[in-house]
Write a protein that holds these residues in place. Sequence first.
Motif, PDB file in Angstrom:
ATOM      1  N   GLN A   1       0.826  -1.211   0.000  1.00  0.00           N
ATOM      2  CA  GLN A   1       0.000   0.000   0.000  1.00  0.00           C
ATOM      3  C   GLN A   1       0.861   1.262   0.000  1.00  0.00           C
ATOM      4  O   GLN A   1       0.582   2.212  -0.713  1.00  0.00           O
ATOM      5  CB  GLN A   1      -0.873  -0.031   1.242  1.00  0.00           C
ATOM      6  CG  GLN A   1      -2.152   0.756   1.144  1.00  0.00           C
ATOM      7  CD  GLN A   1      -2.989   0.548   2.398  1.00  0.00           C
ATOM      8  OE1 GLN A   1      -3.208  -0.580   2.839  1.00  0.00           O
ATOM      9  NE2 GLN A   1      -3.442   1.627   2.983  1.00  0.00           N
TER      10      GLN A   1
ATOM     11  N   SER B   1      -5.437  -7.130   0.370  1.00  0.00           N
ATOM     12  CA  SER B   1      -5.116  -5.808   0.908  1.00  0.00           C
ATOM     13  C   SER B   1      -5.348  -5.829   2.416  1.00  0.00           C
ATOM     14  O   SER B   1      -5.981  -6.744   2.947  1.00  0.00           O
ATOM     15  CB  SER B   1      -5.983  -4.746   0.248  1.00  0.00           C
ATOM     16  OG  SER B   1      -7.333  -5.026   0.518  1.00  0.00           O
TER      17      SER B   1
ATOM     18  N   ASN C   1      -3.685  -1.027  -5.407  1.00  0.00           N
ATOM     19  CA  ASN C   1      -2.976  -1.602  -4.256  1.00  0.00           C
ATOM     20  C   ASN C   1      -2.985  -0.595  -3.151  1.00  0.00           C
ATOM     21  O   ASN C   1      -2.634  -0.653  -2.117  1.00  0.00           O
ATOM     22  CB  ASN C   1      -1.549  -1.977  -4.622  1.00  0.00           C
ATOM     23  CG  ASN C   1      -1.483  -3.340  -5.278  1.00  0.00           C
ATOM     24  OD1 ASN C   1      -2.308  -4.209  -5.009  1.00  0.00           O
ATOM     25  ND2 ASN C   1      -0.524  -3.526  -6.146  1.00  0.00           N
TER      26      ASN C   1
END
Lengths: 453, 357
Positions: free
Chosen positions: A81, A342, A453
Motif C-alpha cells: 500500500q 489488501s 494496491n
Amino acid sequence: MTTIIAIALIAVRNAVRSRVVVLLLGMLLLTIIGIPLTVKSDGTVGGYVEILVQYTLGGAELLLALATIWAGVAAISLEIQKKQIQLLVTKPVYRRQLWLGKWLGLLAINTLALAVCGGVTYGLLRWNTRPGRLSAPDRRTLNTEILVARQVISPEPFAVEAQARQILEERQAQGALPTNVPMAIVYKAIRDGLLLEAHAVPPGNQLTWTFAPPAAGWPEHAFQLRYKISSSWLAPSAIAGRWSVGRATGGHRYEVTQTNTTLGVFTLNVPATALAGAGPLIVEYANVHRQPVTVLFNPQNGLRLLLYAGPWEANLARALLLIALRLAFLAALSVTAGSLFSMPVAAFVALFSWFMINAGASLRALSEYGNAPILASGPAGPGAVLRFFYQAVQWLIQPLQTENALALVATGQYVAWSLVAQVLVVQVVLCGGLLLLVGAGALRRRELALPMN
Amino acid sequence: MSKTAQAVIEARDLTKVFRDFWRRPKVRAVAGISFEVRRGEVFGLLGPNGSGKSTTLKMILGLLYPTSGFLRVLGCSPRDVQAKAHLGYLPEESYLYPYLTPDETLDFYGRLFDLPARERRQRREQLLDMIGLRHARRRTVGEFSKGMARRLGLAQALINDPDLIVLDEPTAGLDPLGCRQVKDLILTLARRGKTVLLSSHLLADVENICDRIAILYNGRIQALGPIRSLLEDTGRCRVTFPELPAADLRRLLETVRSLLGAEPAVDHPRRDLERFFLDVVAQAQRGATESSGALPAHGVADYLATSTAPAGATLLQTLAAAGPPPAAPAPPAPDAAADEAARQADEKLRRFLNPEP
C-alpha cells in the motif's frame, strides 16, 4: 540468507523505532502486573499461581496473538500500500526471501516479548511466594504440587465396547430403537451409560483402575492421585473412601482412608515406596461410608495419576516455547494473508482463521453431533451438508489444536517435549511451509504496483 | 554485434490493460508500443500525466505485467530476479523506510545485493558525500524534506553500480542545485557505458541530457528518435552576435530583409535561469552558511566515476569551472583584455557590414 536476515532486521528496527514494540511491552507488563491485582483468587496458593500463570500469561498470549496478526498482515500488505515494496522487489530479492524475512522479524519480536513476559511472571511469582510470605503447609503445597512438572497419566480405559455393541444389536432386534437418530449416536449413548455404570461404586463395593508404566519408567519420587467424586445424594456431602495403591506384584501397598466432599478436586499424596515391585500400578477405591450412598467417578477425568517429571522452571520455558511456536504459525498465517489481500481484507481473513482454530472444541462437537434433528435429516438433507462442512473444517484445523500449555504449567502438569516437537513439526514446519508456498506464490503472481494496491 | 544484441531494453507491441475486480478491461494504459533502449544511451520517456510512461517503466521493472507483447530487460524477462542485480531504480516518490537513517538505508539496500561489508561501507560513504547528506546521516528519513529523501532515493538506486538505471521523474522535488547534479550524474553514468531510462515531464531536463526520446500520449508512442534530429528546425537558422549600435543593426536588418524578402525576428538572448541560480547560490555558499538541509554535493561517487568524469571535483567547482553556455554568453568581463577582444569583434562585424569598396 543475508537478504532474509537484512529484511528481518529492518522489520525489527522499524517496529522498535515506530514504538510498536515499546507500546506492546508496556501493555504486556500492564497485563501481567495488573491482572493479579484486580482478579481475586480463591485464597489458596494454587489459585494465585493459576491466576498469575494461566490468566495473566494467557492474557499476554492473547495480546501477542492480536499484535502478531496485525503486524503480520501489515508486514507485506501495508508495504504494498505504501509502495515501499517497489524498492525491495526491484532488487535481487526472491519473493520467498521477502516472506521469510518478514516472518523472521515477527518471530524475533514475539520471542523477545515472550521472554520478557516469562521473566516478569516468574519474578513476580517468586517475590510473592518468598519465604515468610506463605505458611508452611502452603509452601509445601507450592513446592510439591504446584511448582513442579508432573506427568498426567490416565488409567487404562474400561472395556465396555463389546457389551455396548451387544445391547445395541439386541435392541435393534427388538425394534426398540428410535428411527430418526443415527446408529452412531445411539451406540455412543449406550456406551456412555455403561461407562458411568462402571465408574459407580455402590455402598460396600470397590472400584479398581490399572495404570500402565509410562514410557520413561516410574521415577523415584512421591506421586499424587488427583480425583473428583460425585454421589447419588443430591446435596453436597462428605463421603469416606479407602484408597489402596501399589504395583501388581510385590512391593509395598499404600493404604489410606479419605473423607472428601462431592465438590472440588482432591489430591492424594502417595509415597514413592508404593512404586516398588513390578507390573502396572493398581489403584483401588472402596466405598466405606457409613450411610448407604453410591460414589460416582467421572469416566473422562475422575482419576488421574501425577508423576514427577522435572523442575517447574523448565516446564514454564517449554510452555513459553510452545506459545512462541503457535505465534510463529499465526505470523505465517498473517504474512500470507497480507501477501494475498489488501490490509483490511487480510486482517479479517487472519482473524477469522484464528477464531476458527480456537473454536475447535465447539466445531468438534458440531461435527460429531451438531443439532441432531437437523443433522439427522437424511443423507441428502441440509443436516448432511452442515455435518460435512463441520467435519471438513474440523479436519483442517485439527492439527493446529493443542493443549493449553499455560493451564498445564499453572497446575503443575508436565508440558512434554513431544508436544513441543509436534507443534514445531505440524504448525511451524508443515503448515508454515505450506503458507510460505502460498504466500510467495501469491506475491509472484501479484502485480505490486497496481493503482488499486 | 547486431543492433538487437546491443539493446538493453526491447519492447515490441507492448500493451497493458488494467482490469477491474471482475477481470473486465477498464483502462488501456499502454497500447502496443515498440521501442528499444541501447547500451550506453540516455533514453527519455516523455508524456503528459496518464500517457502511460509510468506504466511502461513499471512493466520494465517487473512491478506490472504486460497484458500482451514482448519485453526483454538486460536480455531477460523483467520478472527475472537475478537480472535485477544489474538494475537501479529511483521511483517517482520516496518509498524509503521512514524510521531508518541514511546510513542504515544504504546499508540495507547494499545487503540486498549481497555486497561485502567493506564494500557497503565504502560505497555508503561515497554516496553520502555525493548526495550531500553526510551531515544528516544519523537523522531518520521521516524527518527529511522531499528533496533530501529524493537524493537518498537516488543513492540507493546506485548502491549496486547498476548497468541499467531507471529514473522516474528524477529531478522532481529537487532544488536547482540537486537537479543540476542529477543531470551531471546521468551524463557521467552514460559516459561510463551505463544505460539510463528516465521519464519526466520537465522537458528542459530531458532536452539537456537525453540521447533519444519517446513521446507517449494516450498509451501510444507519438514520436521516437534522437532528440537532436527531432528538435532540429531545418527551415530556420539563428545567428548570435554582440549588441550593435542601433544604426548598424538597422543596416544589418535591411540587408537580411533584402535577402529573405521577409521580416527577420530580432530579440535579446536570455540567460539560462538555472545557470544564473547556480551562480548566485555558489556565491552565497562561499560564505559557508550552516544548513539543516542537503549540503553542497560532492561530485560523483568514486566507484561510479571514470577518468572522463570530473571525479573528485566538487559540484560547485565543476560549475564554477564550466563557463557560461554558448547560447547564453555572459556579459563581457570588466578587464582590459576582455574590452579589447570585444572592441575587435565589433570592428570585424562593422567591416563585414560596411565592406570597403
